[in-house]
Write an enzyme that holds these catalytic residues in place. Structure first.
Site, PDB file in Angstrom:
ATOM      1  N   GLU A 262       0.879  -1.165   0.000  1.00 22.64           N
ATOM      2  CA  GLU A 262       0.000   0.000   0.000  1.00 22.64           C
ATOM      3  C   GLU A 262       0.918   1.217   0.000  1.00 22.64           C
ATOM      4  O   GLU A 262       1.683   1.419   0.940  1.00 22.64           O
ATOM      5  CB  GLU A 262      -0.910  -0.028   1.235  1.00 22.64           C
ATOM      6  CG  GLU A 262      -1.913   1.100   1.280  1.00 22.64           C
ATOM      7  CD  GLU A 262      -1.690   1.989   2.481  1.00 22.64           C
ATOM      8  OE1 GLU A 262      -1.299   3.160   2.265  1.00 22.64           O
ATOM      9  OE2 GLU A 262      -1.890   1.522   3.608  1.00 22.64           O
ATOM     10  N   CYS A 301      -2.089   8.231   4.250  1.00 23.64           N
ATOM     11  CA  CYS A 301      -2.124   7.690   2.890  1.00 23.64           C
ATOM     12  C   CYS A 301      -3.489   7.893   2.255  1.00 23.64           C
ATOM     13  O   CYS A 301      -3.631   7.774   1.041  1.00 23.64           O
ATOM     14  CB  CYS A 301      -1.751   6.221   2.898  1.00 23.64           C
ATOM     15  SG  CYS A 301      -2.815   5.208   3.960  1.00 23.64           S
TER      16      CYS A 301
END
Length: 713
Positions: A262, A301
Site C-alpha cells: 500500500e 495515505c
C-alpha cells in the site's frame, strides 16, 4: 550531567534485545521540540533466527489453537490495551500527534482487534480449515468429489509499516494474520517506532499471546527479505519507490514470497455540480477536505490530495476551505491546550513536503491559501513563537489554472496540502442529465488511488462518478446530506471493508473483514471420496458415512439414538435421522393457503396452475413442506437441542402435488462449539424426497445445542 540516550529495543525470540553499545543507529526525535528521545538500531540482530522462531515456535503455538480461540485472545488483548491508552497517548504526542490524532491511531488499532475477534467467531469455523465454496461432483455416482479449502501459510508474516500510524498500522496487519494462525514479525518506521515498541511492550506484558506469535524489529532490517521464502509473506506500507525495490528482490520476484503493498496515493474528492454553497453537501465537502488536510497534519495515505470541483465553484471552495482553516485550525505542540494540528513526524518529513510544494508551484500551481514560511505555533507551555526545531507547517491550498498539469497528478506532498482542480460539466440530455465525465477523467489521472469521495445529492451524478472511477480506486465514499453525520469519513479505513488500491496505490489489499484473514492462507483444491473430504474438512459431505435413527425403510439403523437426544459431547458428524413418508392432500394445501393468506394461483387455481410449465397442477406450498419436515424430524421432549435459529441455502427442486408424499433426512453436517458458552451451533443437512426418491428440497437447519446434556437431567 547529561542523561544517556537509550536505544529502542527489539522483541525477538520472545525476549527483549538491544544492540551492543555504540552499534550505530538513528536518532528518534520529538516532532515538536527536536529533542532526541532515543536511538534506533537493529545492528547485530539475528534476523534468520527471528524468522526461524516464527516458523517453528510461533507456528506451533498458534496451530495449537482454533480460529475461535485465537479470536478470543484478540478480544482479551483489545480489552487489555484499552487500559493502556493514556500511556500510549502520552508517547504518541511526541510524534506530533494531537489527542484526536492519537485516538485515530491507538483507539483505531484497538478497534481493529475487537472487529476481527468478532468476525472471526461469527464468520469462521471453530477449526483450522476453512471450506471455500460448494462441492463439485466429479463422478456420476458421487464417489469422487472436489472442493476448495483454506489453510494457513506455513511461514511468517513480515509487516513493514509507515511512520504515520505506528499502532493502527501494526494492529490492522497483525489481527488478520493472528486469526489465520500466522506469526508476525513487525518492522515499524524509525521516526515513530518508539510508539510501536511501547504498544508491543504492553502486549508482551499482558501475557495473552502465545509464544512466537509476535516479534518486533526496531531499526534497519535491510537483509530481512534474504531470509524469506515461498512460505512467508510481506505486507508493506510506505513509498512506491521502496515498494518497487522490495518487489524486485529475488526472493519476491523469483522465490515466491507473497508480497502486498500500500503506497503513495493521490486521492481525490469530487464535488457534484448540484452541491453549491448553502447546500448540506457543500458544507460536508469542505469539512471533509479540511479534516483530511489537518488530521495527522495531512500525513495519511488516505488524505485528499486533489479536490476536484466544478469550475464555477472553484473559488468558492478555496475560500470556504481557507475560512474553515482560519477559524478552526491551531498549529502547535499537541501537548498544549487548544492545538488542533500538530507537527509533522520529523524535520526530514517537513523538508520533503515543502520541497514537493515548491516543485508543484514551479510546475504551474499557485498558492491559493496558506504560506510556506515557518508558522508561529502554540508551544507546550501555551506561548506562541516560531520554533526552528519543530516540524511545523501551515495548511496549504494550491490552485491550478491547468487541471491537467502532470505535477498535480504525479507528485504527492505528504502533509497538510491539497490542490483544487476545476472541471467543466456538459448537458448529457434528458436521460443522463449533467455529464461529469471530465471529473472522472481528472480523478483517473492519479493512476490508481486508495480512496475517493463523491459528494452529491443527485443520484445520476453519483452513478456516473462512482461507476466511472471505481476501477481506479480501492474505496469510494458517497457523501450527501443523508450520511454526512454518520459517515466514518473519507480518510478512515474500517476493518470491515477493503483498504488498498490499484496502480500507484500499490495494487495491494488489506482489511476487508475475513478477506484479509484468507490473504494469510493458501487456497487448495482437494479431491477424493465424500468420506475422505469429510475427514479433512470436518464438514459432512453427501455420500459420506452416516448413522441414522428413524424409519428402517429409509436407511435407519436399529437402536440408533435420535440425534436431537445427543449433546455436543455425544454428537458426531454424520449422525442422522430418516423419517417416514407423509402424504399431501388437496385439503392440506387449501388449509395452508387459507390460514397463511398465500393464495398464489399455483396453490388454489387448478386451471391456471396447469398452464404453468413448472407445475403439474395445484402444488403444495414450499413452506408447507418445510414446516412439515420440521414435524417429521423433530424430537419434541426437552433435551440438548435448545433452539432452532434459522435455515440457510433453501432450494425447492421438484414440485409436490396433492397425493404425493414427502420424507426428510437430517444429517449433522457441521458442529461448532462456542468457546465461551455452554452450547454450540450444529448445522444439519436437510433433504426432502418424494415417494419416488426424487429430491423435493434441500437446505441447512441451524440449531443451538448444549455441550453437555444438563438442563433437563
Amino acid at each position: 550531567m547529561k542523561t544517556a540516550i537509550e536505544t529502542v529495543p527489539s522483541y525477538i525470540q520472545d525476549a527483549w534485545w538491544t544492540p551492543d553499545d555504540g552499534a550505530g543507529g538513528t536518532d528518534a526525535r520529538d516532532a515538536s521540540t527536536g529533542e532526541v528521545l532515543a536511538r534506533v538500531s537493529a545492528e547485530g540482530l539475528d534476523l534468520a533466527a527471528a524468522v526461524e522462531h516464527g516458523r517453528t515456535v510461533g507456528q506451533a503455538s498458534l496451530g495449537g489453537l482454533t480460529i475461535h480461540e485465537r479470536a478470543l485472545k484478540l478480544r482479551e488483548l483489545a480489552q487489555f490495551l484499552n487500559g493502556r491508552r493514556e500511556d500510549l497517548y502520552a508517547i504518541s504526542a511526541r510524534t506530533g500527534a494531537t489527542k484526536i490524532d492519537s485516538m485515530v491511531d491507538i483507539d483505531g488499532g484497538i478497534g481493529v482487534l475487537f472487529t476481527f475477534s468478532s468476525k472471526g467467531r461469527r464468520e469462521l469455523p471453530n477449526a483450522n480449515v476453512i471450506v471455500d465454496g460448494p462441492v463439485e461432483v466429479l463422478s456420476k455416482d458421487g464417489s469422487f468429489i472436489g472442493e476448495h479449502i483454506y489453510t494457513r501459510i506455513p511461514g511468517v508474516a513480515v509487516q513493514i509499516n509507515a511512520f504515520n500510524f505506528p499502532v493502527w498500522g501494526m494492529l490492522e496487519k497483525f489481527a488478520p494474520a493472528f486469526i489465520a494462525g500466522v506469526p508476525t514479525i513487525v518492522k515499524p518506521a524509525t521516526p515513530s517506532g518508539y510508539l510501536a515498541e511501547a504498544a508491543v511492550r504492553a502486549i508482551v506484558e499482558s501475557g495473552i499471546l502465545p509464544a512466537g506469535s509476535l516479534q518486533l524489529i526496531s531499526g534497519s532490517a535491510r537483509d530481512l527479505l534474504d531470509r524469506l521464502d515461498y512460505r512467508d509473506m510481506v505486507s508493506f506500507t510506505g513509498s512506491a519507490s521502496t515498494a518497487n525495490l522490495l518487489k524486485n528482490h529475488p526472493n519476491v520476484a523469483h522465490g515466491g514470497v507473497r508480497f502486498t503493498s500500500e503506497t503513495d496515493s493521490l486521492n481525490a474528492a469530487i464535488l457534484g455540480p448540484d452541491a453549491v454553497p448553502g447546500t448540506p453537501e457543500f458544507d460536508a465537502f469542505v469539512k471533509s477536505v479540511v479534516t483530511e488536510m489537518t488530521v495527522k497534519a495531512g500525513q495519511k495515505c488516505t488524505s485528499i490530495r486533489r479536490t476536484i470541483v466544478p469550475n464555477e465553484l472553484r473559488q468558492a471552495v478555496i475560500d470556504a476551505i481557507g475560512s474553515r482553516i482560519t477559524e478552526r485550525v491551531v498549529v502547535g505542540d499537541p501537548r498544549a491546550a487548544g492545538v488542533t494540528m500538530g507537527a509533522l513526524a520529523s524535520l526530514e518529513q517537513l523538508a520533503d513536503v515543502r520541497s514537493a510544494v515548491e516543485t508543484m508551484l514551479a510546475a504551474g500551481g499557485e498558492l491559493a491559501f496558506g504560506t510556506l514560511d515557518a508558522p508561529r505555533v502554540t508551544l507546550a507551555d501555551g506561548s506562541v513563537a516560531a520554533v526552528a526545531d519543530g516540524a511545523f507547517m501551515s495548511p496549504v491550498v494550491l490552485g491550478w489554472a491547468d487541471p491537467e498539469s502532470p505535477a498535480v497528478h504525479t507528485l504527492e506532498a505528504f502533509g497538510p496540502v491539497t490542490s483544487v482542480l476545476g472541471y467543466d460539466t456538459h448537458d448529457g440530455g434528458a436521460e443522463q442529465g449533467v455529464d461529469v465525465t471530465e471529473a472522472v477523467r481528472l480523478a483517473a489521472m492519479g493512476a490508481g488511488s486508495l480512496v475517493a469521495t463523491v459528494c452529491t445529492n443527485d443520484p445520476e451524478v453519483a452513478r456516473q462518478l462512482v461507476t466511472g472511477i471505481a476501477a481506479h480506486h480501492g474505496r469510494v465514499l458517497v457523501l450527501n446530506r443523508e450520511d454526512a453525520r454518520t459517515s466514518t469519513g473519507h480518510g478512515s479505513p474500517v476493518p470491515h471493508l477493503v483498504h488498498g488500491g490499484p496502480g500507484r496505490a500499490g495494487g495491494g489489499e488489506e482489511l476487508g473483514g475475513i478477506r484479509s484473514v484468507k490473504h494469510h492462507m493458501q487456497r487448495t483444491a482437494i479431491q477424493g471420496s465424500p468420506n475422505m473430504l469429510t475427514a479433512v474438512t470436518g464438514v459432512w459431505h453427501t455420500g459420506a458415512d452416516r448413522v441414522a435413527a428413524g424409519d428402517p425403510e429409509f436407511g435407519a439403523v436399529a437402536g440408533a439414538v435420535h440425534p436431537f437426544r445427543k449433546s455436543l459431547a455425544e454428537l458426531h458428524i454424520g449422525d442422522a435421522f430418516a423419517s417416514g413418508l407423509r402424504q399431501v392432500t388437496l385439503e392440506d394445501i387449501t388449509a395452508f393457503a387459507d390460514t397463511t393468506g398465500d393464495t398464489f394461483y399455483a396453490h388454489t387455481d387448478a386451471v391456471a396452475a396447469e398452464k404453468n410449465p413448472f407445475f403439474p397442477g395445484i402444488v403444495a406450498h414450499g413452506y408447507l413442506l418445510v414446516s412439515w419436515a420440521a414435524g417429521l424430524f423433530v424430537e419434541p421432549a426437552p433435551g440438548p437441542v435448545l433452539a432452532n435459529y434459522g435455515l440457510e441455502n433453501l432450494r425447492f427442486i421438484t414440485p409436490v402435488a396433492a397425493g404425493d408424499s414427502i420424507r426428510v433426512t437430517l444429517t449433522a453436517k457441521k458442529i461448532t462449539p462456542r468457546v465461551t458458552d455452554e452450547y454450540g451451533e450444529v448445522c444439519w443437512d436437510a433433504i426432502l424426497h418424494n415417494q419416488n426418491g426424487e429430491i423435493v428440497a434441500t437446505y441447512d437447519v441451524l440449531t443451538l445445542v448444549e455441550k453437555e446434556d444438563t438442563l433437563y437431567k
